[in-house]
Design an enzyme around this catalytic site. Structure first.
Site, PDB file in Angstrom:
ATOM      1  N   CYS A 266      -4.036 -10.875  -2.771  1.00  0.00           N
ATOM      2  CA  CYS A 266      -4.658  -9.566  -2.641  1.00  0.00           C
ATOM      3  C   CYS A 266      -5.689  -9.394  -3.747  1.00  0.00           C
ATOM      4  CB  CYS A 266      -3.569  -8.485  -2.751  1.00  0.00           C
ATOM      5  SG  CYS A 266      -4.205  -6.814  -2.571  1.00  0.00           S
ATOM      6  N   LEU A 267      -6.859  -8.878  -3.386  1.00  0.00           N
ATOM      7  CA  LEU A 267      -7.902  -8.660  -4.397  1.00  0.00           C
ATOM      8  C   LEU A 267      -7.447  -7.628  -5.432  1.00  0.00           C
ATOM      9  CD1 LEU A 267     -11.097  -8.652  -2.144  1.00  0.00           C
ATOM     10  CD2 LEU A 267     -10.190 -10.521  -3.532  1.00  0.00           C
TER      11      LEU A 267
ATOM     12  N   HIS B 233      -2.669  -6.752   6.784  1.00  0.00           N
ATOM     13  CA  HIS B 233      -2.688  -6.540   5.331  1.00  0.00           C
ATOM     14  C   HIS B 233      -3.573  -5.325   4.987  1.00  0.00           C
ATOM     15  CE1 HIS B 233      -2.912  -8.372   1.094  1.00  0.00           C
ATOM     16  NE2 HIS B 233      -3.842  -7.434   1.066  1.00  0.00           N
ATOM     17  N   GLU B 234      -4.758  -5.269   5.614  1.00  0.00           N
ATOM     18  CA  GLU B 234      -5.689  -4.167   5.309  1.00  0.00           C
ATOM     19  C   GLU B 234      -5.168  -2.833   5.824  1.00  0.00           C
ATOM     20  OE1 GLU B 234      -7.798  -4.758   3.169  1.00  0.00           O
ATOM     21  OE2 GLU B 234      -7.651  -6.918   3.389  1.00  0.00           O
TER      22      GLU B 234
ATOM     23  N   HIS C 289      -2.882  -1.383   3.468  1.00  0.00           N
ATOM     24  CA  HIS C 289      -3.571  -0.718   2.347  1.00  0.00           C
ATOM     25  C   HIS C 289      -3.952   0.716   2.710  1.00  0.00           C
ATOM     26  CE1 HIS C 289      -4.065  -3.640  -0.820  1.00  0.00           C
ATOM     27  NE2 HIS C 289      -4.670  -4.542  -0.055  1.00  0.00           N
TER      28      HIS C 289
ATOM     29  N   GLN D  12      -8.900   0.118  -2.218  1.00  0.00           N
ATOM     30  CA  GLN D  12      -9.093  -0.946  -3.216  1.00  0.00           C
ATOM     31  C   GLN D  12     -10.370  -0.748  -4.030  1.00  0.00           C
ATOM     32  OE1 GLN D  12      -8.359  -4.241  -0.144  1.00  0.00           O
ATOM     33  NE2 GLN D  12      -7.475  -5.112  -1.999  1.00  0.00           N
TER      34      GLN D  12
ATOM     35  N   GLY E   1     -10.836  -9.654   3.306  1.00  0.00           N
ATOM     36  CA  GLY E   1     -10.724  -8.267   3.732  1.00  0.00           C
ATOM     37  C   GLY E   1     -10.723  -7.363   2.515  1.00  0.00           C
TER      38      GLY E   1
HETATM   39 ZN    ZN Z   1      -4.837  -6.505  -0.459  1.00  0.00          ZN
END
Ligand code: ZN
Length: 186
Positions: A89-90, A132-133, A136, A51, A46
């Site tokens: 997480c990216l 999670h997204e 964000h 991000q 995701g």
């Molecule tokens: Zn993340």
């Protein structure tokens, strides 16, 4: 399509509230394409607009065979209590921790044509990834959901890792990344 730079923890945009998407423009479609490509190269499940340094309320998800454009999402129903599972997480590479999430969530969102749809009772990786997204999109990181002690330890690890990302930006190499530790990064 082009790869986007990923903002890592420390970049202010990750802490900002996003803005509702009111119009699907060609530029927005390009952003979505670029986000999918960036997520794939980064081997994530995701990716949310903040991000990649953007403030639109949108994310992309590719988990459990669901490949979704998720615009203006809202969690409209939760059930099954809380379930703990590992997340990464990216925007915090190399940091993993167990996070409590709703076991099942129904999410209402718009697709790339602006049409409303619902993902009903998403569970497993998809349910976790959507939560999670959506976090964000409201300035929240997964580490915010950890107990004080676990949060402290994750942030301590991050203190070391973040030195790899000058200006809090992660530039993806062209070509595939080597496989990393298993576990969902989103
Ligand atoms: Zn993340």
């Amino acid at each position: 399509m082009s790869l986007l730079d990923i903002h890592v923890l420390g970049s202010p945009i990750l802490r900002q509230e996003t803005q509702v998407v009111t119009q699907i423009t060609p530029a927005l479609r390009r952003l979505v394409d670029d986000m999918f490509e960036t997520m794939e190269v980064a081997k994530g499940v995701g990716l949310a607009a903040p991000q990649v340094g953007r403030s639109e309320r949108l994310c992309v998800v590719d988990a459990d065979d669901a490949r979704l454009v998720v615009i203006n999402p809202e969690i409209v129903h939760t059930e099954g209590g809380v379930i703990r599972g590992e997340e990464g997480c990216l925007s915090m590479p190399e940091i993993y921790a167990d996070v409590d999430r709703h076991a099942r969530v129904t999410v209402r969102a718009q697709d790339i044509d602006g049409a409303w749809y619902e993902v009903e009772l998403a569970s497993g990786l998809l349910g976790r990834c959507l939560q999670h997204e959506i976090d964000h999109l409201h300035g929240r990181m997964f580490t915010d959901r950890l107990s004080l002690l676990k949060k402290r330890s994750a942030l301590k690890e991050w203190e070391y890792e973040k030195a790899k990302y000058p200006k809090n930006v992660r530039v993806l190499p062209v070509g595939d990344l080597p496989p990393e530790k298993d576990g969902a990064r989103a």
